[in-house]
Write an enzyme that holds these catalytic residues in place. Structure first.
Site, PDB file in Angstrom:
ATOM      1  N   ARG A  12       0.840  -1.196   0.000  1.00 51.93           N
ATOM      2  CA  ARG A  12       0.000   0.000   0.000  1.00 51.93           C
ATOM      3  C   ARG A  12       0.874   1.246   0.000  1.00 51.93           C
ATOM      4  O   ARG A  12       1.917   1.294   0.637  1.00 51.93           O
ATOM      5  CB  ARG A  12      -0.905   0.018   1.235  1.00 51.93           C
ATOM      6  CG  ARG A  12      -2.127  -0.867   1.097  1.00 51.93           C
ATOM      7  CD  ARG A  12      -3.029  -0.768   2.311  1.00 51.93           C
ATOM      8  NE  ARG A  12      -2.416  -1.344   3.491  1.00 51.93           N
ATOM      9  CZ  ARG A  12      -1.819  -0.659   4.447  1.00 51.93           C
ATOM     10  NH1 ARG A  12      -1.758   0.661   4.397  1.00 51.93           N
ATOM     11  NH2 ARG A  12      -1.270  -1.263   5.470  1.00 51.93           N
TER      12      ARG A  12
ATOM     13  N   TYR B  28      -1.673  -2.969  -6.836  1.00 48.22           N
ATOM     14  CA  TYR B  28      -1.531  -3.693  -5.567  1.00 48.22           C
ATOM     15  C   TYR B  28      -2.883  -3.791  -4.846  1.00 48.22           C
ATOM     16  O   TYR B  28      -3.630  -2.796  -4.783  1.00 48.22           O
ATOM     17  CB  TYR B  28      -0.491  -3.008  -4.659  1.00 48.22           C
ATOM     18  CG  TYR B  28      -0.443  -3.666  -3.301  1.00 48.22           C
ATOM     19  CD1 TYR B  28       0.173  -4.907  -3.145  1.00 48.22           C
ATOM     20  CD2 TYR B  28      -1.083  -3.106  -2.198  1.00 48.22           C
ATOM     21  CE1 TYR B  28       0.170  -5.553  -1.911  1.00 48.22           C
ATOM     22  CE2 TYR B  28      -1.096  -3.743  -0.963  1.00 48.22           C
ATOM     23  CZ  TYR B  28      -0.467  -4.963  -0.828  1.00 48.22           C
ATOM     24  OH  TYR B  28      -0.485  -5.602   0.384  1.00 48.22           O
ATOM     25  N   GLY B  29      -3.148  -4.951  -4.245  1.00 47.85           N
ATOM     26  CA  GLY B  29      -4.441  -5.217  -3.611  1.00 47.85           C
ATOM     27  C   GLY B  29      -5.018  -4.053  -2.819  1.00 47.85           C
ATOM     28  O   GLY B  29      -6.115  -3.577  -3.098  1.00 47.85           O
TER      29      GLY B  29
ATOM     30  N   LYS C  74      -9.744  -2.025   1.471  1.00 50.07           N
ATOM     31  CA  LYS C  74      -9.336  -0.946   2.376  1.00 50.07           C
ATOM     32  C   LYS C  74     -10.089   0.353   2.055  1.00 50.07           C
ATOM     33  O   LYS C  74     -10.462   1.104   2.955  1.00 50.07           O
ATOM     34  CB  LYS C  74      -7.829  -0.704   2.275  1.00 50.07           C
ATOM     35  CG  LYS C  74      -6.984  -1.927   2.571  1.00 50.07           C
ATOM     36  CD  LYS C  74      -7.198  -2.413   3.976  1.00 50.07           C
ATOM     37  CE  LYS C  74      -6.230  -3.544   4.304  1.00 50.07           C
ATOM     38  NZ  LYS C  74      -6.462  -4.076   5.653  1.00 50.07           N
TER      39      LYS C  74
ATOM     40  N   HIS D 146     -10.595  -2.385  11.401  1.00 52.95           N
ATOM     41  CA  HIS D 146      -9.553  -3.249  10.842  1.00 52.95           C
ATOM     42  C   HIS D 146      -9.337  -4.414  11.811  1.00 52.95           C
ATOM     43  O   HIS D 146      -8.360  -4.439  12.559  1.00 52.95           O
ATOM     44  CB  HIS D 146      -8.271  -2.405  10.687  1.00 52.95           C
ATOM     45  CG  HIS D 146      -7.184  -3.077   9.923  1.00 52.95           C
ATOM     46  ND1 HIS D 146      -5.853  -2.732  10.063  1.00 52.95           N
ATOM     47  CD2 HIS D 146      -7.194  -4.056   8.983  1.00 52.95           C
ATOM     48  CE1 HIS D 146      -5.110  -3.450   9.261  1.00 52.95           C
ATOM     49  NE2 HIS D 146      -5.897  -4.273   8.589  1.00 52.95           N
TER      50      HIS D 146
ATOM     51  N   SER E 198      -1.285  -4.185  10.139  1.00 54.95           N
ATOM     52  CA  SER E 198      -1.037  -5.079   9.011  1.00 54.95           C
ATOM     53  C   SER E 198       0.158  -6.003   9.288  1.00 54.95           C
ATOM     54  O   SER E 198       1.148  -5.586   9.871  1.00 54.95           O
ATOM     55  CB  SER E 198      -0.719  -4.247   7.767  1.00 54.95           C
ATOM     56  OG  SER E 198      -1.747  -3.313   7.569  1.00 54.95           O
ATOM     57  N   ALA E 199       0.020  -7.238   8.820  1.00 58.00           N
ATOM     58  CA  ALA E 199       1.094  -8.229   8.888  1.00 58.00           C
ATOM     59  C   ALA E 199       1.561  -8.534  10.305  1.00 58.00           C
ATOM     60  O   ALA E 199       2.732  -8.755  10.560  1.00 58.00           O
ATOM     61  CB  ALA E 199       2.269  -7.803   7.996  1.00 58.00           C
ATOM     62  N   CYS E 200       0.621  -8.544  11.258  1.00 56.49           N
ATOM     63  CA  CYS E 200       0.923  -8.957  12.643  1.00 56.49           C
ATOM     64  C   CYS E 200       0.274 -10.303  12.956  1.00 56.49           C
ATOM     65  O   CYS E 200       0.119 -10.666  14.112  1.00 56.49           O
ATOM     66  CB  CYS E 200       0.401  -7.926  13.641  1.00 56.49           C
ATOM     67  SG  CYS E 200       1.438  -6.479  13.798  1.00 56.49           S
TER      68      CYS E 200
ATOM     69  N   LYS F 211      -2.965 -11.462  11.835  1.00 57.45           N
ATOM     70  CA  LYS F 211      -4.426 -11.523  12.006  1.00 57.45           C
ATOM     71  C   LYS F 211      -4.991 -12.785  11.357  1.00 57.45           C
ATOM     72  O   LYS F 211      -5.857 -13.440  11.921  1.00 57.45           O
ATOM     73  CB  LYS F 211      -5.105 -10.297  11.363  1.00 57.45           C
ATOM     74  CG  LYS F 211      -5.020  -9.061  12.216  1.00 57.45           C
ATOM     75  CD  LYS F 211      -6.258  -8.169  12.151  1.00 57.45           C
ATOM     76  CE  LYS F 211      -6.697  -7.742  10.772  1.00 57.45           C
ATOM     77  NZ  LYS F 211      -5.724  -6.822  10.137  1.00 57.45           N
TER      78      LYS F 211
ATOM     79  N   ASP G  60      -9.815  -9.681   8.426  1.00 58.26           N
ATOM     80  CA  ASP G  60      -9.214  -8.348   8.220  1.00 58.26           C
ATOM     81  C   ASP G  60     -10.141  -7.183   8.556  1.00 58.26           C
ATOM     82  O   ASP G  60      -9.665  -6.164   9.040  1.00 58.26           O
ATOM     83  CB  ASP G  60      -8.762  -8.225   6.760  1.00 58.26           C
ATOM     84  CG  ASP G  60      -7.804  -7.063   6.538  1.00 58.26           C
ATOM     85  OD1 ASP G  60      -6.903  -6.867   7.382  1.00 58.26           O
ATOM     86  OD2 ASP G  60      -7.945  -6.342   5.528  1.00 58.26           O
TER      87      ASP G  60
ATOM     88  N   ASN H 111       6.123  -9.141   1.255  1.00 62.22           N
ATOM     89  CA  ASN H 111       4.684  -8.848   1.282  1.00 62.22           C
ATOM     90  C   ASN H 111       3.955  -9.589   0.150  1.00 62.22           C
ATOM     91  O   ASN H 111       2.932  -9.136  -0.341  1.00 62.22           O
ATOM     92  CB  ASN H 111       4.436  -7.336   1.187  1.00 62.22           C
ATOM     93  CG  ASN H 111       2.996  -6.962   1.553  1.00 62.22           C
ATOM     94  OD1 ASN H 111       2.390  -7.581   2.422  1.00 62.22           O
ATOM     95  ND2 ASN H 111       2.454  -5.956   0.877  1.00 62.22           N
TER      96      ASN H 111
ATOM     97  N   ARG I  28       1.469 -12.126  -1.512  1.00 62.65           N
ATOM     98  CA  ARG I  28       0.106 -12.319  -1.018  1.00 62.65           C
ATOM     99  C   ARG I  28      -0.583 -13.505  -1.673  1.00 62.65           C
ATOM    100  O   ARG I  28      -0.241 -13.906  -2.785  1.00 62.65           O
ATOM    101  CB  ARG I  28      -0.723 -11.062  -1.322  1.00 62.65           C
ATOM    102  CG  ARG I  28      -0.253  -9.821  -0.577  1.00 62.65           C
ATOM    103  CD  ARG I  28      -0.703  -9.856   0.851  1.00 62.65           C
ATOM    104  NE  ARG I  28      -0.220  -8.735   1.635  1.00 62.65           N
ATOM    105  CZ  ARG I  28      -0.908  -8.202   2.652  1.00 62.65           C
ATOM    106  NH1 ARG I  28      -2.078  -8.689   2.998  1.00 62.65           N
ATOM    107  NH2 ARG I  28      -0.397  -7.202   3.349  1.00 62.65           N
TER     108      ARG I  28
ATOM    109  N   TYR J 140       1.169 -18.324  17.833  1.00 63.36           N
ATOM    110  CA  TYR J 140       0.376 -19.212  16.975  1.00 63.36           C
ATOM    111  C   TYR J 140      -0.703 -19.955  17.783  1.00 63.36           C
ATOM    112  O   TYR J 140      -1.416 -19.341  18.558  1.00 63.36           O
ATOM    113  CB  TYR J 140       1.292 -20.167  16.196  1.00 63.36           C
ATOM    114  CG  TYR J 140       2.260 -19.398  15.308  1.00 63.36           C
ATOM    115  CD1 TYR J 140       1.792 -18.730  14.187  1.00 63.36           C
ATOM    116  CD2 TYR J 140       3.618 -19.304  15.624  1.00 63.36           C
ATOM    117  CE1 TYR J 140       2.651 -17.999  13.382  1.00 63.36           C
ATOM    118  CE2 TYR J 140       4.486 -18.571  14.820  1.00 63.36           C
ATOM    119  CZ  TYR J 140       3.998 -17.918  13.703  1.00 63.36           C
ATOM    120  OH  TYR J 140       4.835 -17.198  12.918  1.00 63.36           O
ATOM    121  N   GLY J 141      -0.791 -21.302  17.644  1.00 66.19           N
ATOM    122  CA  GLY J 141      -1.862 -22.058  18.303  1.00 66.19           C
ATOM    123  C   GLY J 141      -1.859 -21.880  19.816  1.00 66.19           C
ATOM    124  O   GLY J 141      -2.902 -21.960  20.478  1.00 66.19           O
TER     125      GLY J 141
ATOM    126  N   ASN K 163      -1.598 -19.349  21.450  1.00 64.62           N
ATOM    127  CA  ASN K 163      -2.351 -18.156  21.870  1.00 64.62           C
ATOM    128  C   ASN K 163      -3.730 -18.538  22.411  1.00 64.62           C
ATOM    129  O   ASN K 163      -4.391 -17.746  23.073  1.00 64.62           O
ATOM    130  CB  ASN K 163      -2.482 -17.168  20.710  1.00 64.62           C
ATOM    131  CG  ASN K 163      -1.126 -16.598  20.318  1.00 64.62           C
ATOM    132  OD1 ASN K 163      -0.207 -16.558  21.146  1.00 64.62           O
ATOM    133  ND2 ASN K 163      -0.980 -16.169  19.078  1.00 64.62           N
TER     134      ASN K 163
END
Ligand code: OXD
Ligand code: MN
Length: 604
Positions: A90, A218-219, A227, A247, A269-271, A273, A298, A388, A390, A514-515, A517
């Site tokens: 983005r 880009y998406g 977005k 978000h 972003s990119a954490c 989700k 998202d 990044n 996708r 990951y799992g 959590n």
């Protein structure tokens, strides 16, 4: 008919009436004609959203070199796209909110005066589609029939965008049905132009329900339902109309008794989700009957129902996820999902037509073609996949898709979680004392930047509610809106902060993530139902170490204490760094935020 264009003519032969735009109302047709007169495409293709159409477009894309057909035995229905190398994230610095007054955009958005923005972009769009097809992409955001569902129409000269919109939204004739005679649809105009970053603008006109995006495929810049509509335009509409566009992922957590609790979670972003939304509980939890199901990964739209409780829907119908780091250990449900009907963007291509990316497998392939199209081999000094890179995959592929995902009434939201990527300072989990304190926790959310947006990576940036790049209006009014939502609710969700990314002095992660959590999630769910203990700390309610199950984790109680530790001098430094955002808002900072900060200081 403007400029002698035959609006109903299509380049590809189709069965089905929607191919000629049948069902589109007069206001849609008029607007398509106006845009065609401006952009002058060679042909116009009215998308009908059928499977036959998708196949035709994919074949066309392969012929045009937009898609590479992947090994259809290993990856049925999957294709690879390589983007322009300057167009991989983005472009926040080129993204504008074009409200009539600058104050409408506020201190955290780029602003352009609407007339000037239309004039500038009209210049760029003029004749931009010569020699190309303009795809008319009608879509619905949200379950059809939902009180919040919105219709959009995207006009784009990118076949890649048209195909991806078919995955990410409920696309096709269904949108005309939902729209009927109404003029109320989001007008989305998009052209990749010459993909030149100097001529790239993503402009939102919230008052006109309009988005014009030029110069990027880009998406986040080009799939305008996501977005641009579902966050920037929708957040503006939500503020006007008393609902929320956030978000956030939305997941169901089913306990051993079969009771399901829905949790929304905001992470920048990119954490992770997508990973969290599809979490696979540890074996023991699975045996006990715990199960996670996904509504969305998202974006969530939420409103207060007639009983005074918050309900949420996922406006999207697919996932646009980060590929690197996704593997059978970190996210098996995503791996299942992306094994068919998926568009991969900017990953490595193996000699047998399979795909590869960093961390997909422990063993590296001997060779592949990297995302730039150059030969790649281990040690060549380049990445096989862009960080990044996708996937775009239909949510229907998700083995743990929640049964209520198409329910127009949405689901009850019992908890809201805010989380960032923080190596230091922020503990694993705590619960805000109440809603307004939760708003403060969300408003001061910080996270280390990632590759999802262009710019420096790894610096802590304040990202209120993970919405900084996506609030379609003034952040002052956004925070006030959050505080006011409390007054609409009789029973509001509990609010939590989490940090899966804390590191020790040796730079190692202190929590496996990951799992695992799930262990934290269980405390969160139990807190929502008044079934777990919480100790008061300066930050909020915290579990005692015995309240988080550690069996089979290889962590001691002391390790858990360390990842939960609150160090007052570090929190004071954190408060100083929050000033970066609060100073920007200066006199406009809602008083609730000032009071909450003062209370925190006094607790420290
Ligand atoms: C996304 C993002 O693509 O947040 O979801 O950047
Ligand atoms: Mn996102």
């Amino acid at each position: 008919m403007s400029q002698g264009l035959d609006v109903a003519r299509t380049r590809v032969a189709h069965k089905g009436s929607a191919a000629s735009g049948a069902g589109a109302n007069e206001s849609v047709r008029r607007w398509v004609e106006e845009c065609a007169a401006l952009c002058k495409p060679d042909t116009i293709h009215w998308c009908d959203g059928s499977i036959e159409e998708r196949d035709v477009l994919l074949d066309q894309g392969v012929r045009d070199g937009i898609f590479i057909r992947l090994n259809q035995e290993k990856l049925p229905g999957c294709y690879l796209h390589r983007s322009n190398q300057n167009d991989v994230a983005r472009s926040e610095h080129l993204t504008f909110i074009c409200s009539p007054r600058e104050d409408g955009a506020g201190p955290t958005n780029n602003w352009m005066e609407p007339k000037a923005a239309y004039a500038k972009l009209r210049g760029l769009f003029a004749d931009s589609m010569g020699g190309r097809t303009m795809y008319v992409v009608p879509f619905v955001m949200g379950p059809v029939g939902s009180p919040l569902a919105k219709v959009g129409v995207e006009l784009t000269d990118s076949l890649y965008v048209a195909v991806n919109m078919g995955i990410m939204t409920r696309m096709g004739g269904i949108a005309w049905e939902q729209l009927g005679d109404s003029e109320e649809f989001t007008r989305c105009l998009h052209s990749v132009g010459d993909c030149n970053p100097d001529r790239r603008y993503i402009c939102h006109f919230p008052q006109d329900n309009t988005i014009w995006s030029f110069g990027s495929g880009y998406g986040g810049n080009a799939l305008l339902g996501k977005k641009c509509l579902a966050l920037r335009i929708a957040s503006y509409l939500g503020q006007q109309q008393g609902w929320m566009a956030e978000h956030m992922l939305l997941m169901g957590v089913q306990d051993p008794k079969g009771h399901k609790t829905y949790v929304a979670a905001a992470f920048p972003s990119a954490c992770g989700k997508t990973n969290f939304a599809m979490l696979v509980p540890p074996q023991k939890y699975q045996k006990d009957g715990w199960k996670i199901t996904t509504i969305g990964d998202d974006i969530v739209w939420m409103w207060v129902d007639e009983t005074g409780r918050l309900r949420g829907i996922n406006p999207e119908s697919g996932y646009f996820g980060v590929v690197p780091g996704t593997n059978w250990e970190t996210n098996p449900n995503a791996m299942h999902s992306i094994s068919r009907d998926t568009i991969y963007t900017n990953v490595g291509l193996l000699p047998d037509g399979d795909v590869w990316w960093e961390d997909k497998t422990k063993e590296l392939p001997k060779e592949c073609i990297g995302w730039t199209g150059q030969a790649w081999h281990p040690g060549c000094g380049r990445k096989a996949a862009h960080p990044n890179a996708r996937f775009t995959t239909p949510m229907a592929n998700n083995p743990v898709l929640d049964g209520a995902v198409h329910d127009s009434a949405g689901v009850l939201v019992s908890a809201i979680i805010f989380g960032g990527r923080r190596s230091r300072t922020i503990p694993l989990v705590y619960q805000a004392f109440n809603w307004v304190h939760g708003v403060y926790v969300g408003a001061t959310l910080g996270s280390e930047t990632t590759a999802a947006a262009t710019g420096q990576i790894g610096v802590v940036r304040r990202d209120p509610m993970a919405m900084l790049p996506f609030i379609g209006y003034n952040i002052r009014d956004y925070l006030i809106h959050w505080c006011r939502m409390r007054k609409k609710m009789k029973d509001c969700p509990r609010v939590f902060s989490v940090n899966w990314f804390r590191k020790n002095d040796q730079g190692q992660f202190m929590w496996p993530g990951y799992g695992e959590n799930m262990r934290v999630l269980k405390w969160i769910i139990d807190r929502c139902h008044g079934q777990a203990y919480g100790v008061e700390s300066p930050l909020g309610w915290m579990p005692r170490t015995e309240d988080i199950e550690l069996d089979g984790l290889g962590l001691s109680r002391q390790d858990l204490e360390a990842v939960q530790a609150i160090n007052p001098p570090d929190i004071k430094a954190e408060l100083m760094s929050q000033e970066e955002l609060f100073l920007k808002m200066a006199a406009d900072l809602p008083k609730e935020m000032i009071f909450e900060r003062e209370l925190l200081v006094s607790r420290l």
